[in-house]
Structure formats: structure tokens, C-alpha cells
Write an enzyme that holds these catalytic residues in place. Structure first.
Site, PDB file in Angstrom:
ATOM      1  N   ASP A 184       0.875  -1.168   0.000  1.00 20.25           N
ATOM      2  CA  ASP A 184       0.000   0.000   0.000  1.00 20.25           C
ATOM      3  C   ASP A 184       0.918   1.225   0.000  1.00 20.25           C
ATOM      4  OD1 ASP A 184      -2.087   1.749   0.005  1.00 20.25           O
ATOM      5  OD2 ASP A 184      -3.225   0.734   1.572  1.00 20.25           O
TER       6      ASP A 184
HETATM    7  C1  BGC Z   1      -5.022   3.201  -0.158  1.00 27.93           C
HETATM    8  C2  BGC Z   1      -5.056   2.178  -1.281  1.00 27.93           C
HETATM    9  C3  BGC Z   1      -4.893   2.894  -2.596  1.00 27.93           C
HETATM   10  C4  BGC Z   1      -3.582   3.655  -2.568  1.00 27.93           C
HETATM   11  C5  BGC Z   1      -3.272   4.382  -3.847  1.00 27.93           C
HETATM   12  C6  BGC Z   1      -3.822   4.104  -0.227  1.00 27.93           C
HETATM   13  O1  BGC Z   1      -3.949   5.164   0.658  1.00 27.93           O
HETATM   14  O2  BGC Z   1      -5.057   2.543   1.080  1.00 27.93           O
HETATM   15  O3  BGC Z   1      -6.258   1.462  -1.245  1.00 27.93           O
HETATM   16  O4  BGC Z   1      -4.945   1.968  -3.639  1.00 27.93           O
HETATM   17  O5  BGC Z   1      -3.630   4.613  -1.533  1.00 27.93           O
HETATM   18  O6  BGC Z   1      -4.092   5.476  -4.020  1.00 27.93           O
END
Ligand code: BGC
Length: 735
Positions: free
Chosen positions: A266
Site C-alpha cells: 500500500d
Molecule cells: C489506499 C489504497 C490505494 C492507494 C493508492 C492508499 O492510501 O489505502 O487502497 O490503492 O492509496 O491510491
């Protein structure tokens, strides 16, 4: 190929070409070879630096390819309800492109509420086509974290409280996305069941709850769905961050489930080079690059899997085998997506995609109450409709965090009602309450005087033939939004007060709630109808109007329980250490009793149970039969259920089968969903359906043996149309 070899032969013979055939027509470009052979060949041609570059970001949403070899960059995008707008290279600013407006599909809670896996497939196919058109290789979705508490700010992005339902609904979504030539990225692995303290909270959970509740949807997505990538979650599990977690990634995912895809962190979820190298992470995204850096060098070189990894390889600290494994996985992902020559073409924001979005929205809306048959609206006799509530006009594709979308079209509920009603019906709108604008990580107060808004709405309600109230939560911080949890089960922005006052002056208040979470409804007895309408995407208003006017007969079922009060909920019954934790760690003391498993077993009456939803017609279940009464582990029980539509309208009903182990050596939930089928019946029609239940699915995870265990004995199959509406039971023996 034959032609190429011949040409090469001629050129070499004439002395024009002296370089090796391998260099001119390398195996990795030869489509007659398997992906594994092509990947191995590409890898053999790459330098260590090039391999390391595959293991970390080069921008907010991309990974460098190998330009020298013609291997393209890998491009990703959020997910999971539409393809997110383009970002600047290294900031969280939208790039301001004018060709990146998408179709917004309903939030995944709505998809789960359809209880219709064939809709998951068309959802995945359509969103995959949009991602493909936008030149993305990886779509960051679907999310399958289990709904443990109604306070979780991201529940709207997930598929509800039941592992079986979440499994059945996620697999076809993944097939659809991947058939469009784009990899799905399953998230957030694992135990990311709250947003509060998400980047560091250390989750302690029993093996049983892990395997029975929190992992099954991930497991089916990997094994059945063949998902090509997976995102590690922010939180910790047993002391290690989930983006580099030995047990979750190396043992469970890559060894036990034989996952051959890519583990993506993540954004900002990586914290340590040694762990990232050794404990299963393949691509690191989003580490400390907030766009404010003044580095002249690319800050991406400083990622845990960038220079520190490279130096470790060169000094012998890390083995080349580990790097080759990661690079192989990333190359394989590229060959499955960007380098696939027969990749289908995509399409963006088409009428077909809008129709898919609308169909899912219409089938996911849940009718919770309709006591005086006020719905469907008697459109012929209505002259004066009052629509109240900020959500009737608010764009719900904005806010919420990374699932935010830039849409080509979003029909508001007010507009949808106007589209559906004849010109002779007067529709008046009153805002009634106000929140503030959506700001990431911040609550901004509204600019309105909420007392005046409420008074104005109540005044207008006195004259209206019917009041359509459109409220609920929204995508603001501390509502249904990433990076924070809700603070209460109650509706925000003084909506309870407003609803009570509206109901006092008008007995015909139809409440439409937009949310991805359960809310408390202290006014429930004062209103005749309640509709749960989620976040429905581009066609939201049209879908809501279809259900309110009866063009569509509602058939959605709740994918999670609505409790009367927060303290009724399992996660909230064991003090703060269970939820939200002590800021460092948290203990899932509710264990396997999540959602209806808790309310059933503890005999707590919910406000609305899991699997519940009304229709404008009536159904009658006939006597169910089963092919035999005694089974072994390898068998599949086949239950045949007749269903009749005994009302006056066409409609759909979901038959649900729950299994109870009547006597076990460990505590088991009172019952668990193990099969369901959605049936479409014309008024007066009868049909039968066969529901297949693999007996192995009735086992529990036995911590003593570290494996699944099915104990012989009596099992009860409960058949009904919600978890609390069971009309018959069949007893069977397992030998
Ligand atoms: C989120 C993810 C997301 C990523 C990219 C993170 O803050 O938890 O689900 O895909 O950002 O935007």
C-alpha cells in the site's frame, strides 16, 4: 517465425549480420513460447540495476520498465469503483487532463447487496475495459476486508461481513477485470478492518478467526479468481507490517496458496528494507514521496526496495535469488498485461458501461421498511413531492479517499426523481441539513445555518403529498472515508432531529439513506419506508427513482447487519483493546463471531439482519429436498428449493442456506452462510433451484492440528430469505 529465421540466415550468410540470433529475435519476444520461458529469457538479459528498478515506484502510480529491451512501464490506478483521474508524476495533485473522466460504478457494498455473482462479472469486465482504455495495467481493487465494525471508514469499499458472500462476489469481478487485459489488485491483505491508526496498529487475532473469517475471500480470489496482484495492508499483524509479513506473504500467500503474482505495497506501507526484501514484498509504492521533496535526484531511489536493496545485493547481504524472484513476478505481470499482444481494446464512459452501472445499482438497493405500502410511489395521485436532504444533490463520487472519481456523469437523486416524474408533478427541494465540503483528513464545517435549513424543510413538509428524504453519511473525513473511522453509529449533521420533526408534520416520509455503513435509526417507528441506497455511482439518481417508482422491484439484501446500538456489535463488546485498540495494538476478542455470527449466537436482536431485504411482491418457499441424508467430506450436498412469486409484480428473491454444526468440540457460530441463489420470477410464476454446498466448506479451522477439521455428526441446513427469516430446516449426518 520461420520467415524471421530464414531472413536471419540469409543476412548472416551474406555477412551483413554478425550479431547473435538471440539478440535479434530474443525468446522473450517470441509469442509461441510460454510466459515462463519468455520471462526467464528477459530476466537473463537484464542488469541488476534494471531488476531492482522493477521492484519500486518511479512515480506516484508507475514502475519503470526496461526501455533498452522494449519492456514497458507498469501503470496502476485506483480502483475499486471506477478508474481514478490522472495524477501528476510525483504529487497528489490531479494532472488536470481532460480525457480521464470515467464511469462510476456502485460501491462494492452495493455490489455485495445484489447477491448476484453474474453482476460482479459484468462490473469487473466494464471497469477493466475503462482501465484498459486509460492505458492502465493494474486496477487497484477489489477490496475484500471483512466488515467488523460499522465505524470503519472504508467499509463502503468492501463486500460486507460474511466471508462466503465476499468470496462469491469477488471472484467474478476479478475474472471480468482480467479478461479485459488488466490485472486486478486485491486489497488490503490482511486484517485492515479499521482506518483509525491504520498505519501502525498491531492486530492480534486467533488462527481460527484468521482462517475462518478474515482470509477466505483473499484465498478464493487467489485460487479461484487467479488474481494477478495483491496489495499488502498498512497495519501490522503479529508484530510485523503486513506489506512485509513473513506469515501472511511468504507462508500463507506464496507457499500455501501458491500465488504466482505480485505483492504491491500500500502507498507508504513499507517500513524496512530487510523485511521488504525477505518477507514477500515485490513492488514498493508511495514511500515518503509526498510531492514536497526538494531532492534533485529522484526520491524513488531512496525507497527500501531501491538503493538499499541494490547495495545489499552488491555487498552480498541479500541473495540474487530473492531479487530474481521479485523481478520474475513483475515481468510475469507485464507479460500478462502490457506485453500481451492479443490484449482486448478498452472503452471509456460508454452508454454500455452506464447501463451496467445502473443495473447493479438497481439490483443492490435494499428496501428495509415499507409498512403502509407507501412504495412504490403512487405516481398518478402525487402532485406535490418534497425532496429533503443534502445527499439529494451532493456528488458522492467526490471524497472518500483513494476511491474518489472524476466522472463523466453523476445523476443526483433529485435529478433522477425529476427524470422519472411527469411534468405535472411539482418537485420542491429543501436541503434540510448541511455538512461541509470534502477535504482529505479534515472536517470542514458547513457555511449554512443548520437551524434555518431544518425549519425551512419542516415548513415545506407540511404541504407535501410525500416527503422523500435523502440523507445518510457522505464521503467526508470521519464519515465513509479513508484514513479515519466514524465517531458514532448515529446519523451525523443533526439528521435525527430533522427526521423526527419531518415525521411529526407529515406521516409520509420515505427515508433514502446513502451510506456504506449501518446507521442507528431512532426514528424508525415514525416513518413508513426506509430504503438503503449505498453509493451508487454515475446512475445513482436514476436507479433510486426506478426503485421508488416501482419501475424496478427492489431485490437487494443486506451484506452486513444493522445493529440497534453500537454496543450490540461484537467488536465493541470487549472494551477499547478490541476496538479501536490502545493505539499500539488491538485484540480481536470477538474472534470468529463477526457480524450475524455474533448477533445470532449471542441472541441479540439486530435492527435489520444480514441477508435481509424486502420486495414489492411476495414469495413463498416450497418444501426443500436434498439428494440424501448422509454425507462424507468429499461430497457436495444438493438442496432443491421451489420458490413461487405469489404477488402481483415480477421480482427477484435470494434463497439463502445457512449451516449449523449441532455439536462440536469447539464453539461454532449458531449458523453460517454456505450457499445462496438469486431467482428471477414473474408474477404468479414458480421455479426450483438447486443450491450446491460442498461439505468440506462446513469444517472449522482446528488450531490444535493447524488445519481444517470436519467432525462427524449432525448438521442442520437452515433455508430462508434472510439470516433471521428461516422457513425450514433439513437435518443431515456427516460421517
Ligand atoms: C489506499 C489504497 C490505494 C492507494 C493508492 C492508499 O492510501 O489505502 O487502497 O490503492 O492509496 O491510491
Amino acid at each position: 517465425m520461420i520467415k524471421k529465421v530464414f531472413l536471419l540466415f540469409v543476412l548472416i550468410t551474406l555477412g551483413i549480420v554478425t550479431i547473435s540470433a538471440q539478440k535479434l529475435f530474443p525468446i522473450y519476444l517470441d509469442e509461441s513460447k510460454s510466459i515462463d520461458e519468455r520471462v526467464a529469457n528477459a530476466l537473463s538479459l537484464m542488469t541488476v540495476d534494471e531488476k531492482v528498478a522493477l521492484c519500486h515506484a518511479q512515480s506516484k502510480f508507475s514502475v519503470k520498465g526496461v526501455a533498452r529491451l522494449g519492456i514497458p512501464e507498469l501503470w496502476m490506478s485506483d480502483g475499486p469503483h471506477g478508474v481514478r483521474a490522472e495524477f501528476e508524476w510525483n504529487t497528489w495533485q490531479y494532472a488536470g487532463w481532460t480525457n480521464d473522466s470515467c464511469t462510476a460504478f456502485p460501491a462494492l457494498t452495493c455490489l455485495a447487496a445484489t447477491f448476484n455473482p453474474s453482476l460482479s462479472y459484468i462490473y469487473g469486465k466494464a471497469i477493466g475495459e475503462e482501465a484498459r482504455y486509460r492505458k492502465k495495467d493494474v486496477l487497484l481493487g477489489p477490496g475484500v476486508n471483512i466488515y467488523r465494525t460499522p465505524l470503519n471508514g472504508r467499509n463502503f469499499e468492501y463486500l460486507g461481513e460474511d466471508p462466503y458472500l465476499a468470496s462469491k462476489m469477488s471472484v467474478p469481478y476479478i475474472w471480468g477485470v482480467q479478461e479485459s487485459g488488466v490485472a486486478a489488485c486485491l486489497k488490503h491483505f490482511a486484517l485492515n478492518n479499521q482506518e483509525k491508526w491504520r498505519s501502525h496498529i498491531d492486530v492480534e487475532v486467533s488462527d481460527r478467526a484468521l482462517y475462518e473469517i478474515y482470509l477466505p475471500a483473499f484465498k478464493s480470489a487467489v485460487i479461484e479468481g487467479k488474481v494477478e496482484s495483491i496489495m499488502g495492508s498498512y497495519n501490522k499483524f503479529r508484530g510485523q507490517h503486513c506489506c512485509h509479513n513473513e506469515l501472511l506473504l511468504n507462508k500463507i500467500l506464496k507457499t500455501d496458496w501458491q500465488f504466482d503474482g505480485v505483492v504491491i505495497s500500500d502507498w507508504g506501507g513499507t517500513h524496512d528494507s530487510f523485511e521488504a526484501v525477505n518477507y514477500g514484498l515485490d513492488i514498493e509504492m508511495g514511500t515518503h514521496t509526498n510531492g514536497l521533496t526538494s531532492d534533485t535526484n529522484s526520491p524513488y531511489n531512496t525507497f527500501y526496495l531501491a538503493d538499499p536493496f541494490l547495495e545489499g545485493i552488491k555487498s552480498g547481504k541479500y541473495s540474487m535469488k530473492l531479487l530474481d524472484d521479485k523481478a520474475t513476478r513483475v515481468l510475469k505481470l507485464l507479460f500478462r498485461t502490457a506485453l500481451q499482444s492479443k490484449r482486448p481494446l478498452g472503452s471509456l464512459a460508454t452508454a454500455e458501461h452506464a447501463a451496467v452501472s445502473r443495473k447493479i445499482a438497481e439490483e443492490g438497493i435494499v428496501l428495509l421498511k415499507n409498512s403502509t405500502d407507501i412504495l412504490p410511489l403512487k405516481t398518478n395521485s402525487l402532485k406535490n413531492i418534497l425532496v429533503v436532504g443534502e445527499n439529494a444533490t451532493r456528488m458522492m463520487t467526490k471524497g472518500g479517499g483513494s476511491s474518489e472519481l472524476k466522472v463523466k456523469l453523476e445523476v443526483s437523486p433529485l435529478q433522477g426523481l425529476k427524470n422519472a416524474m411527469g411534468a405535472d408533478v411539482k418537485i420542491t427541494y429543501a436541503m434540510g441539513y448541511a455538512s461541509g465540503p470534502s477535504m482529505y483528513g479534515k472536517v470542514v464545517p458547513p457555511k449554512f445555518n443548520t437551524d434555518s435549513l431544518r425549519k425551512a424543510a419542516v415548513e415545506l413538509a407540511k404541504q407535501a403529498d410525500v416527503v422523500i428524504y435523502v440523507g445518510g453519511l457522505n464521503k467526508n473525513y470521519l464519515q465513509d472515508c479513508e484514513d479515519g473511522d466514524r465517531l458514532q453509529l448515529e446519523l451525523p449533521f443533526d439528521q435525527n432531529l430533522l427526521l423526527n420533526q419531518l415525521a411529526e408534520v407529515n406521516p409520509k416520509v420515505v427515508v433514502v439513506l446513502l451510506s456504506g455503513n449501518a446507521v442507528a435509526m431512532p426514528w424508525l417507528n415514525k416513518v413508513p419506508a426506509v430504503v438503503q441506497a449505498w453509493y451508487l455511482g454515475s446512475e445513482a439518481g436514476n436507479a433510486i427513482a426506478s426503485v421508488l417508482t416501482g419501475t424496478v422491484n427492489p431485490s437487494g439484501k443486506l451484506p452486513f447487519t444493522f445493529p440497534v446500538k453500537l454496543s450490540d456489535c461484537g467488536a465493541h463488546s470487549f472494551g477499547e483493546l478490541s476496538y479501536p485498540g490502545d493505539s499500539i495494538k488491538q485484540v480481536y476478542s470477538d474472534d470468529i463471531l463477526v457480524g450475524y455470527r455474533w448477533y445470532d449466537t449471542k441472541k441479540i436482536t439486530p435492527l435489520f439482519p444480514f441477508g435481509y431485504g424486502l420486495s414489492y411482491t411476495s414469495f413463498k418457499l416450497g418444501k426443500a429436498t436434498i439428494q440424501k441424508s448422509s454425507f462424507t467430506l468429499a461430497d457436495t450436498a444438493i438442496v432443491t428449493v421451489p420458490l413461487a412469486n405469489i404477488g402481483l409484480l415480477n421480482g427477484k428473491e435470494v434463497i439463502q442456506i445457512y449451516v449449523t454444526d449441532s455439536k462440536a468440540s469447539v464453539q461454532r457460530p449458531l449458523k453460517e452462510l454456505k450457499g445462496f441463489a438469486k431467482m428471477n420470477l414473474k408474477a404468479g410464476e414458480s421455479k426450483t433451484v438447486e443450491i450446491k454446498l460442498p461439505v468440506a466448506d462446513w469444517a472449522f479451522y482446528d488450531e490444535k492440528i493447524g488445519n481444517w477439521n470436519l467432525e462427524a455428526g449432525k448438521f442442520i441446513l437452515s433455508i430462508g430469505t434472510s439470516s433471521r427469516d428461516i422457513s425450514q430446516k433439513i437435518e443431515v449426518a456427516v460421517k
